[in-house]
Design an enzyme around this catalytic site. Structure first.
Site, short mmCIF file in Angstrom:
data_model
loop_
_atom_site.label_atom_id
_atom_site.label_comp_id
_atom_site.label_asym_id
_atom_site.label_seq_id
_atom_site.Cartn_x
_atom_site.Cartn_y
_atom_site.Cartn_z
N HIS A 207 5.46 -19.86 15.59
CA HIS A 207 5.31 -18.81 16.56
C HIS A 207 4.21 -19.31 17.39
O HIS A 207 3.83 -18.37 18.38
CB HIS A 207 4.96 -17.47 15.81
CG HIS A 207 3.72 -17.67 15.08
ND1 HIS A 207 3.13 -18.18 14.15
CD2 HIS A 207 2.15 -17.31 15.75
CE1 HIS A 207 1.81 -18.09 13.82
NE2 HIS A 207 1.41 -17.57 14.76
C1 UD1 Z 1 -1.02 -13.44 16.95
C2 UD1 Z 1 -2.38 -14.32 17.08
C3 UD1 Z 1 -2.06 -15.42 16.20
C4 UD1 Z 1 -1.53 -15.17 14.91
C5 UD1 Z 1 -0.14 -14.13 15.14
C6 UD1 Z 1 0.29 -13.75 13.91
C7 UD1 Z 1 -4.01 -13.96 18.90
C8 UD1 Z 1 -4.66 -14.72 20.11
N1 UD1 Z 1 -2.96 -14.50 18.32
O1 UD1 Z 1 -0.46 -14.24 17.74
O2 UD1 Z 1 -3.51 -16.19 15.95
O3 UD1 Z 1 -1.23 -16.45 14.13
O4 UD1 Z 1 -0.78 -13.17 15.85
O5 UD1 Z 1 1.44 -13.13 13.94
O6 UD1 Z 1 -4.62 -13.06 18.53
N2 UD1 Z 1 5.14 -8.82 19.64
C9 UD1 Z 1 6.03 -7.93 19.35
N3 UD1 Z 1 5.72 -7.13 18.22
C10 UD1 Z 1 4.53 -7.33 17.76
C11 UD1 Z 1 3.64 -8.11 17.92
C12 UD1 Z 1 3.89 -8.96 19.01
O7 UD1 Z 1 7.11 -7.95 19.71
O8 UD1 Z 1 4.37 -6.30 16.63
C13 UD1 Z 1 5.60 -9.85 20.47
C14 UD1 Z 1 5.15 -9.45 22.21
O9 UD1 Z 1 6.14 -9.90 22.91
C15 UD1 Z 1 3.70 -10.05 22.48
C16 UD1 Z 1 4.09 -11.32 21.54
O10 UD1 Z 1 4.87 -10.99 20.49
O11 UD1 Z 1 3.73 -10.24 23.82
C17 UD1 Z 1 2.71 -12.01 21.35
O12 UD1 Z 1 1.99 -10.99 20.38
P1 UD1 Z 1 0.50 -11.59 20.43
O13 UD1 Z 1 -0.34 -10.40 19.38
O14 UD1 Z 1 -0.32 -11.50 21.84
O15 UD1 Z 1 0.22 -12.72 19.64
P2 UD1 Z 1 0.95 -13.43 18.57
O16 UD1 Z 1 1.75 -14.54 19.29
O17 UD1 Z 1 1.88 -12.42 17.75
#
Ligand code: UD1
Length: 366
Positions: A207
């Site tokens: 991811h």
């Molecule tokens: C975050 C953490 C990362 C961790 C990961 C685990 C930061 C910088 N990164 O990254 O360290 O390893 O979580 O999961 O804090 N999204 C959904 N549903 C959700 C959450 C996210 O659809 O419940 C999608 C959204 O499109 C979002 C993308 O995933 O834009 C990224 O989510 P985000 O929380 O920004 O970062 P992660 O890649 O999940």
């Protein structure tokens, strides 16, 4: 009464806070633990399943910030967190790990003069292209009490001038959760539901933006999986970001051509632990999995150029293989040919880290 505001936001925070909250609940006359969820993650599979599996109480507060760019997400958390701190005036805020919620809340608290405890301090990949590295550096700089999982973390902190008296090597709270939940995970039926048997499959997670936001790198990794699935079944519970990019880059077609490769939605804690426990090996870009596989004795191939958790390599079952598809396939074949790396469990990854943390906090404040 010591009022502690515990912060979570994203999936990898939940297994770290669960054992700490349980431990705090043992001192109802001395600690008033509050739980705040920033809402950085919001999907059922990313949040609710973990709260259920890990028996985490319903948060006292939910900021509901959701996704955004790093600046947007961090800023939204800060703006919502500040009035909460002012209203509750906690004696301590406790943050875990290295996600944006960790950084945002420690920044707000330290400017308000509220003490900050950081669990899992001192880990460093020395690679600032990874957003978590920046979160770790800043959070550690602002924290008053730095709880570490391994001696290399202590050294990293000392090198950047953190006074020794602020650093406490206590072990790994994520392993507290793992050891507590393992018997329950072993009761799950996820293997049979997916027609899997002990060690007849390998488990994948992916991811990191560096791996899945770049179509060429992502395609290369899928090529490696394509070759490996000729030898062993591959199971891939995919993060929402990864699923979105598979569609966006039209990589689904590649996967359709792999008969032995199965994508699943993100799983809850217990189902995932059950799959990891019985996997022949794991391929991942996660931080936490490098540690969990080391404790389970399952070989792990880390699909990154560096790791902030070097002890999983020096002591554990982890191998840093990078992103070159040929190298990934070579190392996977070595494991399949019976030449997997052996490892041992690092010191203090024994299930009692949260007990040591809460005891230390009580000593510090009372
Ligand atoms: C975050 C953490 C990362 C961790 C990961 C685990 C930061 C910088 N990164 O990254 O360290 O390893 O979580 O999961 O804090 N999204 C959904 N549903 C959700 C959450 C996210 O659809 O419940 C999608 C959204 O499109 C979002 C993308 O995933 O834009 C990224 O989510 P985000 O929380 O920004 O970062 P992660 O890649 O999940």
């Amino acid at each position: 009464m010591l009022r502690i505001l515990n912060v979570v936001g994203a999936r990898p925070n939940f297994m770290k806070i669960a054992p700490i909250l349980k431990e705090m609940a043992r001192y109802p006359d001395r600690i008033q633990p509050l739980l705040l969820n920033t809402g950085q993650h919001y999907d059922l599979e990313m949040v609710d399943l973990f709260f259920q599996d890990l028996d985490i109480p319903k948060p006292d507060l939910n900021l509901g910030v959701g996704s955004g760019t790093h600046a947007q997400q961090t800023a939204r958390i800060m703006m919502a967190f500040e009035p909460v701190c002012l209203e509750l005036s906690p004696h301590l805020i406790l943050v875990v790990g290295d996600v944006n919620s960790t950084l945002a809340c420690s920044l707000v608290a330290s400017k308000l003069g509220i003490k900050v405890a950081h669990i899992e301090s001192g880990l460093r990949s020395f690679d600032r292209s990874m957003p978590e590295e920046i979160n770790r550096e800043v959070t550690d700089l602002l924290s008053d009490y730095l709880f570490t999982t391994s001696p290399d973390a202590d050294e990293n902190l000392i090198k950047v001038g953190v006074p020794k008296e602020k650093i406490f090597f206590v072990g790994n709270v994520m392993i507290d959760s793992l050891l507590e939940q393992l018997p329950k995970a072993r009761q799950r039926t996820i293997l049979s539901r997916h027609n899997l048997q002990n060690t007849d499959y390998a488990l994948i997670t992916l991811h990191r933006p560096a791996n899945v936001d770049d179509s060429r790198i992502f395609a290369g990794l899928l090529d490696a999986f394509g070759a490996i699935q000729n030898r062993i079944k591959l199971i891939f519970p995919a993060h929402p970001r990864t699923l979105k990019n598979l569609e966006k880059f039209k990589l689904i077609e590649k996967i359709r051509q792999m008969p032995n490769f199965q994508i699943l939605p993100p799983l809850g804690y217990l189902d995932f632990l059950a799959l990891m426990d019985k996997a022949k090996f794991v391929m991942t870009d996660s931080g936490g999995l490098q540690e969990e596989t080391t404790v389970l004795g399952v070989p792990c191939l880390t699909l990154r150029e560096n790791t902030e958790r070097p002890i999983t390599i020096t002591a554990g079952t982890n191998l840093l293989v990078g992103l070159d598809p040929d190298k990934i396939v070579t190392e996977a074949v070595r494991i399949l040919d019976g030449k997997a790396k052996q490892g041992k469990v690092p010191p203090l990854w024994d299930g009692s880290a949260s007990e040591r943390i809460v005891q230390k906090i009580l000593d510090l404040f009372e």
